[in-house]
Write an enzyme that holds these catalytic residues in place. Structure first.
Site, short mmCIF file in Angstrom:
data_model
loop_
_atom_site.label_atom_id
_atom_site.label_comp_id
_atom_site.label_asym_id
_atom_site.label_seq_id
_atom_site.Cartn_x
_atom_site.Cartn_y
_atom_site.Cartn_z
N ASP A 106 21.95 -65.66 33.77
CA ASP A 106 23.04 -66.52 34.29
C ASP A 106 22.56 -67.74 35.09
O ASP A 106 23.39 -68.53 35.55
CB ASP A 106 24.00 -65.67 35.14
CG ASP A 106 23.29 -64.99 36.32
OD1 ASP A 106 23.73 -63.89 36.72
OD2 ASP A 106 22.29 -65.54 36.84
N HIS A 121 14.83 -61.83 30.29
CA HIS A 121 15.78 -61.66 29.18
C HIS A 121 16.40 -62.98 28.73
O HIS A 121 17.44 -62.98 28.08
CB HIS A 121 16.88 -60.66 29.57
CG HIS A 121 16.35 -59.27 29.76
ND1 HIS A 121 17.04 -58.29 30.43
CD2 HIS A 121 15.17 -58.71 29.39
CE1 HIS A 121 16.31 -57.17 30.45
NE2 HIS A 121 15.16 -57.41 29.84
N CYS A 132 13.57 -72.61 12.58
CA CYS A 132 12.42 -73.47 12.96
C CYS A 132 12.16 -73.45 14.47
O CYS A 132 11.25 -74.12 14.96
CB CYS A 132 12.68 -74.90 12.50
SG CYS A 132 14.04 -75.69 13.40
N ASN A 214 21.05 -51.55 46.42
CA ASN A 214 22.01 -51.21 45.36
C ASN A 214 23.21 -50.56 46.03
O ASN A 214 23.12 -50.07 47.14
CB ASN A 214 21.35 -50.24 44.37
CG ASN A 214 22.04 -50.26 43.02
OD1 ASN A 214 23.24 -50.05 42.93
ND2 ASN A 214 21.29 -50.54 41.96
N ALA A 232 24.43 -56.39 47.60
CA ALA A 232 23.31 -57.31 47.79
C ALA A 232 23.72 -58.52 48.62
O ALA A 232 22.94 -59.02 49.44
CB ALA A 232 22.80 -57.77 46.42
N1 APR Z 1 25.08 -55.23 44.99
C1 APR Z 1 24.00 -54.50 44.61
N2 APR Z 1 23.98 -53.74 43.48
C2 APR Z 1 25.09 -53.74 42.71
C3 APR Z 1 26.25 -54.48 43.04
C4 APR Z 1 26.22 -55.24 44.23
N3 APR Z 1 27.28 -55.97 44.64
N4 APR Z 1 27.19 -54.26 42.07
C5 APR Z 1 26.62 -53.43 41.16
N5 APR Z 1 25.37 -53.10 41.55
C6 APR Z 1 24.38 -52.29 40.85
C7 APR Z 1 24.93 -51.11 40.06
O1 APR Z 1 25.03 -49.97 40.90
C8 APR Z 1 23.84 -50.93 38.99
O2 APR Z 1 22.80 -50.09 39.46
O3 APR Z 1 23.77 -53.13 39.89
C9 APR Z 1 23.26 -52.34 38.82
C10 APR Z 1 23.66 -53.00 37.51
O4 APR Z 1 23.07 -52.26 36.46
P1 APR Z 1 23.30 -52.73 34.95
O5 APR Z 1 24.73 -53.07 34.75
O6 APR Z 1 22.66 -51.68 34.09
O7 APR Z 1 22.50 -54.09 34.84
P2 APR Z 1 20.94 -54.29 34.67
O8 APR Z 1 20.18 -53.23 35.37
O9 APR Z 1 20.67 -55.69 35.04
O10 APR Z 1 20.75 -54.13 33.08
C11 APR Z 1 19.49 -54.43 32.54
O11 APR Z 1 20.44 -54.26 30.33
O12 APR Z 1 22.22 -54.72 28.94
C12 APR Z 1 20.93 -55.11 29.28
O13 APR Z 1 19.99 -57.23 29.01
C13 APR Z 1 20.92 -56.52 29.78
O14 APR Z 1 19.55 -57.48 31.56
C14 APR Z 1 20.42 -56.40 31.23
C15 APR Z 1 19.67 -55.08 31.20
#
Ligand code: APR
Length: 250
Positions: A106, A121, A132, A214, A232
């Protein structure tokens, strides 16, 4: 003022650190209004990654895949960096070796002002031709359907899909930074997608002090040195406020 208590051990570790890595996932952008992938409101609860985030899905139905990415692009363009991104960028004022390793596409860390960023990613702002590999990073024209390259190839988003390799240079530099890190923050990631999640273990094996931020327990909660369970956008600003008490702008 935050009500988060920081132990002396944590503060000392933080202040004596020279090399800091922030390994981030979708959770750090949740407070910017960008949905995460897993957990209660996760994208993958409603949509199937194999239909949207892989190359065969794109070849089968490029229109649908582009519709999904344009929808995500719209959400991202309407969002802005939140206090968590900004706090990470502010660390660069107090530590001279800060690296962001993000799984997010993002661009919010860059918009927040972070300088050294490795994007494992890809980045939704970039696109390239599947034939190409010419890059098209300006606004694409969808009036004739899925945009095509001058060579006739389909143009795709520059994001890593399931089953695809991560950009080798980004992964290599991220591994080096994880190995060298004194303190390794794991922020807003479920840490279940490899090889990105492997960096947590790389840092652990290299003797880094691991700090998880988290809203809930994750796969790596049992191996980190300390977990701060909270958003966060609240925890990271509280940490940088602690740093400011003891350190001058460099
Ligand atoms: N502050 C901190 N942590 C948070 C918050 C917040 N406000 N809101 C959600 N979370 C945590 C959730 O508890 C979870 O552990 O963020 C994490 C998000 O996990 P995912 O949705 O699995 O995202 P991510 O870990 O980035 O996924 C990895 O998976 O689908 C693929 O390519 C995609 O880059 C992504 C990869």
């Amino acid at each position: 003022m935050s009500n988060i208590e920081f132990s002396k051990e944590f503060i000392n570790k933080l202040l004596e650190s020279k090399r800091i890595v922030f390994f981030t996932g979708a959770g750090i952008s949740a407070e910017s209004g960008i949905p995460t992938f897993r957990g209660k409101d996760g994208i993958w609860n409603k949509l199937k990654p194999e239909e949207l985030a892989n190359f065969n899905a794109f070849l089968r139905n490029p229109q649908m895949v582009w519709e999904w990415y344009n929808h995500r692009k719209k959400i991202i363009h309407e969002s802005k960096p939140n206090a968590g991104h900004l706090a990470i960028a502010e660390f660069e004022k107090y530590f001279d070796d800060v690296t962001v390793v993000t799984q997010n596409i993002d661009n919010l860390h860059r918009r927040a002002g972070s300088e050294r960023i490795y994007e494992l990613h890809g980045n939704i702002e970039r696109n390239y031709c599947i034939k190409c590999h010419t890059y098209y990073n300006e606004e694409l024209d969808f009036t004739e359907g899925v945009p095509k390259c001058k060579c006739g190839g389909l143009i795709r988003p520059d994001v890593v899909w399931f089953g695809e390799f991560l950009p080798a240079d980004q992964l290599e530099e991220s591994e080096k930074a994880s190995i060298r890190s004194d303190i390794f923050f794991v922020v807003g990631t479920s840490a279940v997608v490899y090889p990105a999640a492997g960096l947590v273990y790389t840092a652990k094996r290299s003797g880094s002090y691991l700090v998880e931020v988290n809203i809930e327990e994750t796969e790596v909660s049992s191996i980190v040195d300390i977990s701060f369970f909270g958003e966060a956008g609240k925890v990271l600003p509280a940490i940088i406020e602690e740093v400011k008490k003891f350190k001058r702008n460099i």
